[in-house]
Design a protein around this motif. Structure first.
Motif, PDB file in Angstrom:
ATOM      1  N   PHE A 175       6.848   7.119  -7.818  1.00  0.00           N
ATOM      2  CA  PHE A 175       7.398   5.944  -8.489  1.00  0.00           C
ATOM      3  C   PHE A 175       6.314   4.931  -8.831  1.00  0.00           C
ATOM      4  O   PHE A 175       6.374   4.287  -9.886  1.00  0.00           O
ATOM      5  CB  PHE A 175       8.463   5.277  -7.603  1.00  0.00           C
ATOM      6  N   GLN A 176       5.331   4.779  -7.950  1.00  0.00           N
ATOM      7  CA  GLN A 176       4.278   3.790  -8.201  1.00  0.00           C
ATOM      8  C   GLN A 176       3.565   4.067  -9.518  1.00  0.00           C
ATOM      9  O   GLN A 176       3.236   3.133 -10.272  1.00  0.00           O
ATOM     10  CB  GLN A 176       3.273   3.785  -7.059  1.00  0.00           C
ATOM     11  N   LYS A 177       3.338   5.349  -9.842  1.00  0.00           N
ATOM     12  CA  LYS A 177       2.692   5.704 -11.108  1.00  0.00           C
ATOM     13  C   LYS A 177       3.566   5.285 -12.284  1.00  0.00           C
ATOM     14  O   LYS A 177       3.074   4.716 -13.272  1.00  0.00           O
ATOM     15  CB  LYS A 177       2.424   7.202 -11.160  1.00  0.00           C
ATOM     16  N   PHE A 178       4.886   5.544 -12.187  1.00  0.00           N
ATOM     17  CA  PHE A 178       5.811   5.139 -13.243  1.00  0.00           C
ATOM     18  C   PHE A 178       5.768   3.624 -13.427  1.00  0.00           C
ATOM     19  O   PHE A 178       5.681   3.128 -14.554  1.00  0.00           O
ATOM     20  CB  PHE A 178       7.236   5.570 -12.889  1.00  0.00           C
ATOM     21  N   THR A 198       7.849   8.192  -2.679  1.00  0.00           N
ATOM     22  CA  THR A 198       6.741   9.139  -2.578  1.00  0.00           C
ATOM     23  C   THR A 198       6.991  10.378  -3.421  1.00  0.00           C
ATOM     24  O   THR A 198       6.127  10.801  -4.201  1.00  0.00           O
ATOM     25  CB  THR A 198       6.526   9.541  -1.107  1.00  0.00           C
ATOM     26  N   ASP A 199       8.173  10.960  -3.278  1.00  0.00           N
ATOM     27  CA  ASP A 199       8.488  12.213  -3.966  1.00  0.00           C
ATOM     28  C   ASP A 199       8.430  12.067  -5.489  1.00  0.00           C
ATOM     29  O   ASP A 199       7.958  12.959  -6.198  1.00  0.00           O
ATOM     30  CB  ASP A 199       9.879  12.714  -3.570  1.00  0.00           C
ATOM     31  N   ASN A 259       0.821  -1.215   0.000  1.00  0.00           N
ATOM     32  CA  ASN A 259       0.000   0.000   0.000  1.00  0.00           C
ATOM     33  C   ASN A 259       0.855   1.266   0.000  1.00  0.00           C
ATOM     34  O   ASN A 259       0.580   2.232   0.727  1.00  0.00           O
ATOM     35  CB  ASN A 259      -0.946  -0.002   1.209  1.00  0.00           C
ATOM     36  N   GLY A 260       1.906   1.237  -0.806  1.00  0.00           N
ATOM     37  CA  GLY A 260       2.758   2.405  -0.943  1.00  0.00           C
ATOM     38  C   GLY A 260       3.777   2.592   0.160  1.00  0.00           C
ATOM     39  O   GLY A 260       4.512   3.583   0.169  1.00  0.00           O
ATOM     40  N   LYS A 261       3.853   1.650   1.079  1.00  0.00           N
ATOM     41  CA  LYS A 261       4.789   1.754   2.201  1.00  0.00           C
ATOM     42  C   LYS A 261       5.843   0.646   2.121  1.00  0.00           C
ATOM     43  O   LYS A 261       5.524  -0.513   1.837  1.00  0.00           O
ATOM     44  CB  LYS A 261       4.047   1.641   3.538  1.00  0.00           C
TER      45      LYS A 261
END
Length: 270
Positions: A143-146, A139-140, A102-104
């Motif tokens: 990266f998840q979108k990429f 987060t900055d 979950n992004g962590k």
């Protein structure tokens, strides 16, 4: 040298058959995250040019992450980690020690600490700081979108490599070296790894039992007729080679003091 190639060819022919054990191929977000940071930090093994890395993907990485070339995570790798062994196979060893949930970034608590001399190449304090900075980079840089935008490419890589992996009889290792009672085998992919390929080893504890984790991390990705392609003539020997490490390295370490002088004498001219 001709005899060496002949022996390797015989080994490959012996192992290439109908696989009796399924070994799955995966493209992991955790490994790609570390690969991108290592690439931005110009770490050896992650700084290939377009001759060795899929050009379209290298362009995407460099353009998307150009604003983060001096990110604290990248600077930490460049100044603190790389000079002490964070290069080639080791970034992938670090990537296998955490999950993204979950992004962590979550450290895997079931790992057997210190296996394969892991902490000789990174201190526990630096590992902890790196994972915190890696979370900030994740987060900055969004990266998840990429990563999600490139899922079709990663899936194509998985499917192309799976056709190669399915040709290998992984049961050969236990028959030749002797069985490992609890062993998990994986093949992972990384386009940014380029012409390099790595063996990564871990152990985890499952219901009080130590399970050895044997990973082959493969690069060597190209295109043929517009499709992702892994040539069998170079891919199969490399996969077999990387999995051999988990069997040969412990044997080598066990007797190294007795064979080191002669091994060095034989190896140096070649």
């Amino acid at each position: 040298m001709k005899r060496t190639y002949t022996i390797l060819a015989l080994l490959v022919m012996t192992m290439v058959s109908l696989a009796k054990e399924k070994v799955n191929v995966k493209y992991l977000e955790e490994m790609e995250l570390v690969s991108v940071v290592a690439h931005l930090a110009d770490v050896p093994g992650y700084n290939w040019d377009k001759q060795y890395v899929l050009g379209e993907y290298l362009n995407d990485v460099d353009s998307c992450f150009a604003p983060y070339k001096r990110h604290p995570a990248v600077e930490f790798v460049r100044k603190k980690l790389e000079p002490h062994g964070f290069s080639w196979d080791f970034p992938m060893a670090v990537a296998r020690r955490f999950s993204i949930v979950n992004g962590k970034i979550v450290y895997k608590k079931d790992l057997v600490a210190g296996y394969s001399d892991y902490y000789k190449r990174i201190s526990k304090a630096n590992e902890k700081k790196f994972l915190a900075l890696l979370q900030k980079f994740y987060t900055d840089s969004r990266f998840q979108k990429f990563y999600n935008n490139h899922l079709p490419l990663y899936k194509e890589c998985e499917e192309a490599m799976q056709t190669m992996v399915d040709k290998i009889d992984f049961g050969w290792y236990d028959r030749f070296f002797g069985p490992k009672q609890y062993c998990e085998q994986n093949v992972f992919l990384g386009i940014l790894i380029g012409g390099a390929n790595y063996a990564v080893h871990n152990k985890k504890s499952v219901k009080g039992m130590d399970v050895e984790i044997v990973d082959a991390v493969m690069g060597c990705c190209s295109r043929k007729d517009g499709r992702i392609y892994y040539g069998p003539e170079y891919t199969l020997p490399i996969i077999i080679h990387e999995f051999n490490h988990s069997y040969c390295n412990p044997l080598n370490e066990e007797v190294w003091e007795k064979i080191s002088d002669k091994a060095t004498e034989l190896y140096t001219p070649n």
